[in-house]
Write a protein that holds these residues in place. Structure first.
Motif, short mmCIF file in Angstrom:
data_model
loop_
_atom_site.label_atom_id
_atom_site.label_comp_id
_atom_site.label_asym_id
_atom_site.label_seq_id
_atom_site.Cartn_x
_atom_site.Cartn_y
_atom_site.Cartn_z
N GLN A 188 76.91 42.54 56.16
CA GLN A 188 77.00 43.94 56.58
C GLN A 188 77.93 44.01 57.79
N PRO A 225 75.75 48.01 41.18
CA PRO A 225 75.31 47.87 42.58
C PRO A 225 74.51 46.59 42.78
N GLU A 229 78.10 49.06 50.91
CA GLU A 229 77.56 48.93 49.56
C GLU A 229 78.35 47.85 48.83
N TRP A 230 77.65 47.08 48.02
CA TRP A 230 78.29 46.00 47.27
C TRP A 230 78.13 46.27 45.77
N ARG A 231 79.19 46.02 45.02
CA ARG A 231 79.14 46.12 43.57
C ARG A 231 79.66 44.80 43.01
N ARG A 269 72.18 44.61 45.82
CA ARG A 269 71.53 44.64 47.12
C ARG A 269 70.83 43.30 47.33
N SER A 274 76.90 49.37 57.80
CA SER A 274 76.41 49.22 56.43
C SER A 274 77.58 49.17 55.45
N HIS A 277 82.36 51.64 50.37
CA HIS A 277 81.66 52.55 51.29
C HIS A 277 81.26 51.81 52.57
N ASP A 302 82.05 53.20 42.26
CA ASP A 302 81.33 53.36 40.99
C ASP A 302 82.02 54.34 40.05
#
Length: 414
Positions: free
Chosen positions: A154, A146, A328-330, A148, A326, A319, A45
């Motif tokens: 994952q 972001p 994180e997706w952007r 979700r 886990s 990340h 980010d």
């Protein structure tokens, strides 16, 4: 994920605060806006660099779409334009589009299709990136946000003995591997298990995933395999409609009393064949996976409401924590420029005048990926892994030695 030293490139001066970076340059995302003639580099980010650029002029436009860096050369000469010098070249397509240094970057379209960069910035960007870093070129500027959603993958990393990290008792640690520390997981000794200890490295090559509609090639591969299983020898399931495959198809059609003239892969034929093979309804979607510029596997998936466009979307994993399982997706949504002929071929209904393009979340709601496919992909998931969603499937720029290249617009708008 280890972060890059924060770098700021002023649009007017194109100077960088540092030329020393840590981390994996393949996980960076580079966004080029043709409308603003600008380039922005994201690490997750964070904006780590910006610059003005010069893209293709009329008649030599820079294509819009989703690309990745295929090749890097400190010095290169154009094969198309009189051996013109292209220092700090980072290739985006094998057909001639690249990022490179130029002594003429006028902040308006002036190139023959490449993205020209100021000298100091071109060198610094070259030092930041690795092969595989994504480059997204659009008309208007877009910013990754972001995402979700339950449909997104994952990570889970297998260890010796068939265990997954999520099932094992783990002791986190780090080791030094080259320029940077690498996260590992130590499995404690267990007297009841034949596996005494294992180490799992987090530094895995990112995977590239394309979710799209099934094309004739994928359907034909299924047809060939099912016909052969039913006793009609269709040859190798390679997706090519040769004489042996046509003979097997016509043999099946005669067996079922179907017309052998005219269209070969009719909906009636496909429905009957899938039923004969006990496969249910013909699947409408396909997921394809590449890693290190090579195909790994592909599989059928389900797409709800196939008459609606999927749109064009891109998401990247950041990340990624293998120990926690886990990521994180952007993501971003790009323009979906489908011609009337393409929509007709794909069975997509023309949207109403007041109908908006599907959002990424709306498209993910319609995609169902079998658990067996998820179990195959998720242990491969590493930092910088990405998913492209597109109606148009594999384009001509995707080939040997490339990631999935999705061209959304070949000519500039207007």
């Amino acid at each position: 994920m280890l972060k890059y030293l924060h770098v700021v490139c002023l649009l007017s001066a194109t100077t960088l605060a540092s030329e020393s970076f840590a981390g994996d340059g393949g996980s960076l995302q580079i966004y080029v806006s043709k409308a603003e003639q600008s380039l922005t580099v994201y690490d997750g980010d964070q904006v780590v660099a910006t610059s003005h650029v010069s893209t293709g002029k009329p008649g030599h436009s820079t294509p819009s779409g989703i690309f990745s860096i295929l090749e890097k050369r400190r010095y290169h000469e154009s094969n198309l334009y009189s051996n013109a010098p292209m220092p700090w070249m980072q290739r985006l397509t094998w057909s001639g589009v690249a990022l490179h240094e130029s002594n003429s970057v006028p902040s308006y379209p002036a190139s023959h299709g490449c993205v020209r960069l100021p000298r100091a910035f071109a060198k610094a960007l070259y030092q930041m990136t690795e092969r595989g870093a994504h480059v997204i070129i659009t008309d208007e500027p877009i910013v990754p946000a972001p995402v979700r959603h339950a449909a997104l993958f994952q990570p889970r990393r297998p260890v010796a003995g068939g265990q997954f990290l999520s099932d094992a008792e783990l002791r986190p640690s780090t080791i030094e591997a080259g320029r940077r520390p690498v996260q590992v997981a130590m499995v404690e000794k267990d007297a009841t298990s034949p596996v005494q200890s294992s180490e799992v490295f987090a530094d895995v090559p990112p995977v590239r995933i394309l979710i799209t509609r099934r094309g004739q090639r994928e359907t034909l591969m299924d047809v060939q395999a099912m016909l052969t299983d039913l006793g009609f020898d269709a040859g190798i399931a390679d997706g090519y409609l040769g004489r042996q495959t046509i003979s097997a198809i016509n043999g099946y059609k005669r067996w079922k009393g179907l017309e052998t003239k005219g269209e070969i892969l009719t909906p009636e034929f496909l429905g009957r064949l899938y039923a004969s093979a006990g496969k249910g309804e013909p699947p409408l979607g396909q997921i394809m996976v590449r890693q290190q510029f090579k195909p790994v596997f592909e599989a059928a998936i389900a797409i709800a409401d196939p008459q609606k466009p999927l749109g064009t979307h891109f998401v990247e994993a950041t990340h990624v924590d293998l120990l926690a399982g886990s990521a994180e997706w952007r993501g971003v949504t790009l323009e979906n420029n489908l011609s009337n002929a393409t929509m007709k071929r794909l069975g997509i209904e023309a949207p109403a005048a007041d109908e908006t393009a599907p959002t990424l979340a709306q498209t993910l709601d319609r995609i169902s990926i079998p658990d067996a496919v998820r179990r195959k992909i998720e242990p491969m998931l590493g930092e910088g892994s990405s998913i492209t969603i597109s109606d148009s499937g594999i384009g001509p720029e995707t080939g040997d030695g490339t990631d999935f290249i999705t061209v959304t617009r070949k000519v500039p708008r207007g």
